[in-house]
Design an enzyme around this catalytic site. Structure first.
Site, PDB file in Angstrom:
ATOM      1  N   ASN A 172      20.159  -1.758 -30.457  1.00 42.99           N
ATOM      2  CA  ASN A 172      20.189  -2.216 -29.160  1.00 42.99           C
ATOM      3  C   ASN A 172      21.572  -1.970 -28.384  1.00 42.99           C
ATOM      4  O   ASN A 172      22.528  -2.495 -28.973  1.00 42.99           O
ATOM      5  CB  ASN A 172      19.936  -3.674 -29.172  1.00 42.99           C
TER       6      ASN A 172
ATOM      7  N   LYS B 259      22.317  -2.694 -25.591  1.00 43.80           N
ATOM      8  CA  LYS B 259      22.488  -3.592 -24.482  1.00 43.80           C
ATOM      9  C   LYS B 259      22.983  -2.859 -23.140  1.00 43.80           C
ATOM     10  O   LYS B 259      22.484  -1.873 -22.877  1.00 43.80           O
ATOM     11  CB  LYS B 259      23.712  -4.763 -25.083  1.00 43.80           C
TER      12      LYS B 259
ATOM     13  N   HIS C 212      15.701 -11.826 -26.865  1.00 49.78           N
ATOM     14  CA  HIS C 212      17.108 -11.815 -27.338  1.00 49.78           C
ATOM     15  C   HIS C 212      18.018 -12.992 -26.838  1.00 49.78           C
ATOM     16  O   HIS C 212      17.694 -13.311 -25.691  1.00 49.78           O
ATOM     17  CB  HIS C 212      17.564 -10.457 -26.712  1.00 49.78           C
TER      18      HIS C 212
ATOM     19  N   GLU D 126      20.705 -13.135 -25.789  1.00 48.27           N
ATOM     20  CA  GLU D 126      21.481 -12.816 -24.593  1.00 48.27           C
ATOM     21  C   GLU D 126      20.642 -13.147 -23.371  1.00 48.27           C
ATOM     22  O   GLU D 126      21.271 -13.675 -22.206  1.00 48.27           O
ATOM     23  CB  GLU D 126      22.123 -11.604 -24.627  1.00 48.27           C
TER      24      GLU D 126
ATOM     25  N   GLU E  64      18.335 -13.145 -35.643  1.00 47.49           N
ATOM     26  CA  GLU E  64      19.579 -13.012 -35.053  1.00 47.49           C
ATOM     27  C   GLU E  64      20.248 -14.375 -34.973  1.00 47.49           C
ATOM     28  O   GLU E  64      20.091 -14.806 -33.819  1.00 47.49           O
ATOM     29  CB  GLU E  64      19.660 -12.054 -33.739  1.00 47.49           C
TER      30      GLU E  64
ATOM     31  N   GLY F   8      27.833 -10.011 -32.182  1.00 47.38           N
ATOM     32  CA  GLY F   8      29.068  -9.434 -31.655  1.00 47.38           C
ATOM     33  C   GLY F   8      30.496 -10.090 -31.896  1.00 47.38           C
ATOM     34  O   GLY F   8      31.477  -9.994 -31.369  1.00 47.38           O
TER      35      GLY F   8
ATOM     36  N   SER G  68      26.319  -8.478 -35.910  1.00 43.98           N
ATOM     37  CA  SER G  68      27.540  -7.884 -36.580  1.00 43.98           C
ATOM     38  C   SER G  68      26.921  -6.932 -38.044  1.00 43.98           C
ATOM     39  O   SER G  68      27.980  -6.786 -38.930  1.00 43.98           O
ATOM     40  CB  SER G  68      28.433  -8.884 -37.140  1.00 43.98           C
TER      41      SER G  68
HETATM   42  P1  13P Z   1      26.015  -7.012 -32.843  1.00 45.76           P
HETATM   43  O1  13P Z   1      25.615  -6.009 -33.889  1.00 45.76           O
HETATM   44  O2  13P Z   1      26.917  -6.260 -31.747  1.00 45.76           O
HETATM   45  O3  13P Z   1      26.381  -8.137 -33.354  1.00 45.76           O
HETATM   46  O4  13P Z   1      24.626  -7.224 -31.845  1.00 45.76           O
HETATM   47  C1  13P Z   1      23.398  -7.683 -32.535  1.00 45.76           C
HETATM   48  C2  13P Z   1      22.311  -7.825 -31.568  1.00 45.76           C
HETATM   49  O5  13P Z   1      22.537  -8.792 -30.666  1.00 45.76           O
HETATM   50  C3  13P Z   1      21.420  -6.928 -31.499  1.00 45.76           C
HETATM   51  O6  13P Z   1      20.149  -7.075 -30.671  1.00 45.76           O
END
Ligand code: 13P
Length: 268
Positions: free
Chosen positions: A9, A11, A94, A96, A177, A183, A223
């Site tokens: 992903n 983002k 997600h 976010e 997640e 992150g 992560s």
């Molecule tokens: P990270 O791998 O940067 O922690 O992000 C995970 C994520 O949100 C994947 O959708």
């Protein structure tokens, strides 16, 4: 047997030129890795360019979001019909999107239904926030998110094309997640992630049936790196990873996919 699955992903990162460069850097190596389903999820504006680069390869394309209506006066939104031309998958729910864009369980549910009805496979994200985790509410939150997102979904979906089967378990992937692990560099432990994934599978078994729950791929995200993928892939309950930051580095993403494939092949 569930086929392992690793998705990147990206983002809100990469211009179209940068996306093309990143694909170029990893595609050949990714393409050669067998025994794992590989998916790249770049930003909307790069989907067409990346889909052309992926053509003829074993790497699939996913979008990061979509709206639940198929067309109309929804300025700025992207519909499942538009995505269907280039994508096989779409990330939905997600954290976010839930956090920054006010997506509720109900909206996520409408999106899951719209994706399936339009021949797109959702990668449905669920996960508890830090304060929920600390308050011992993980189970409650996960149960609510999964049940709400899949309300009225399955066990069969109307099959729209030859590549889509009717069993919703084959047309949907869930990603666990935990928000506190995204992150932050603080990944969950393999045991923690496996335990919550087991819980997700039991919720799905109640909604559909035990067989379909066993067929469904459930990933861990948060992560994940080349250095810790083994911890997750070695858990039989965890079918792969949804990778954020580390999927923006060709070398590292290839190494994650490779390790996942090797470990899953070894533990069968
Ligand atoms: P990270 O791998 O940067 O922690 O992000 C995970 C994520 O949100 C994947 O959708």
């Amino acid at each position: 047997m569930r086929i392992p699955f690793v998705a990147g992903n990206w983002k809100m990162n990469t211009t179209v030129a940068e996306a093309e460069k990143l694909v170029l850097e990893m595609l050949d190596r990714l393409d050669r890795i067998e025994g794992v389903e590989k998916v790249l999820c770049p930003p909307f504006v790069s989907l067409v360019a990346v889909s052309m680069m992926l053509r003829g390869s074993s790497v699939n394309l996913g979008a990061q979001n979509m709206y639940f209506m198929t067309e109309g006066a929804y300025t700025g939104e992207i519909s499942p019909l538009m995505l269907r031309e280039s994508c096989e998958f779409v990330i939905l729910g997600h954290s976010e999107r839930r956090r920054h864009f006010g997506e509720t369980d109900e909206i996520v549910n409408r999106k899951v239904k719209a994706a399936l009805a339009n021949n797109l496979k959702p990668i449905l994200c669920v996960g508890e926030r830090l304060e929920e985790n600390e308050a011992g509410k993980t189970e409650e939150v996960i149960n609510r998110q999964v049940t709400a997102a899949l309300d009225g979904v399955g066990p069969v979906v109307p099959s729209r094309s030859r590549e889509q089967t009717e069993r919703v378990s084959e047309n949907l992937v869930i990603a666990y997640e935990p928000v506190w692990a995204i992150g932050t560099g603080k990944a969950a432990s393999g045991e923690q992630a496996a335990a919550t994934i087991e819980l997700i599978r039991s919720v799905v078994a109640k909604l559909w049936d035990g067989n379909m729950a066993q067929e469904l791929r459930i990933l861990y995200g948060g992560s994940v790196t080349g250095a810790n993928i083994a911890e997750f892939a070695s858990q039989p309950e965890i079918d792969g990873a949804l990778v954020g930051g580390a999927s923006l580095k060709a070398e590292e993403f290839v190494s994650i996919v490779k390790h996942a494939a090797e470990i899953k092949a070894r533990i069968g």
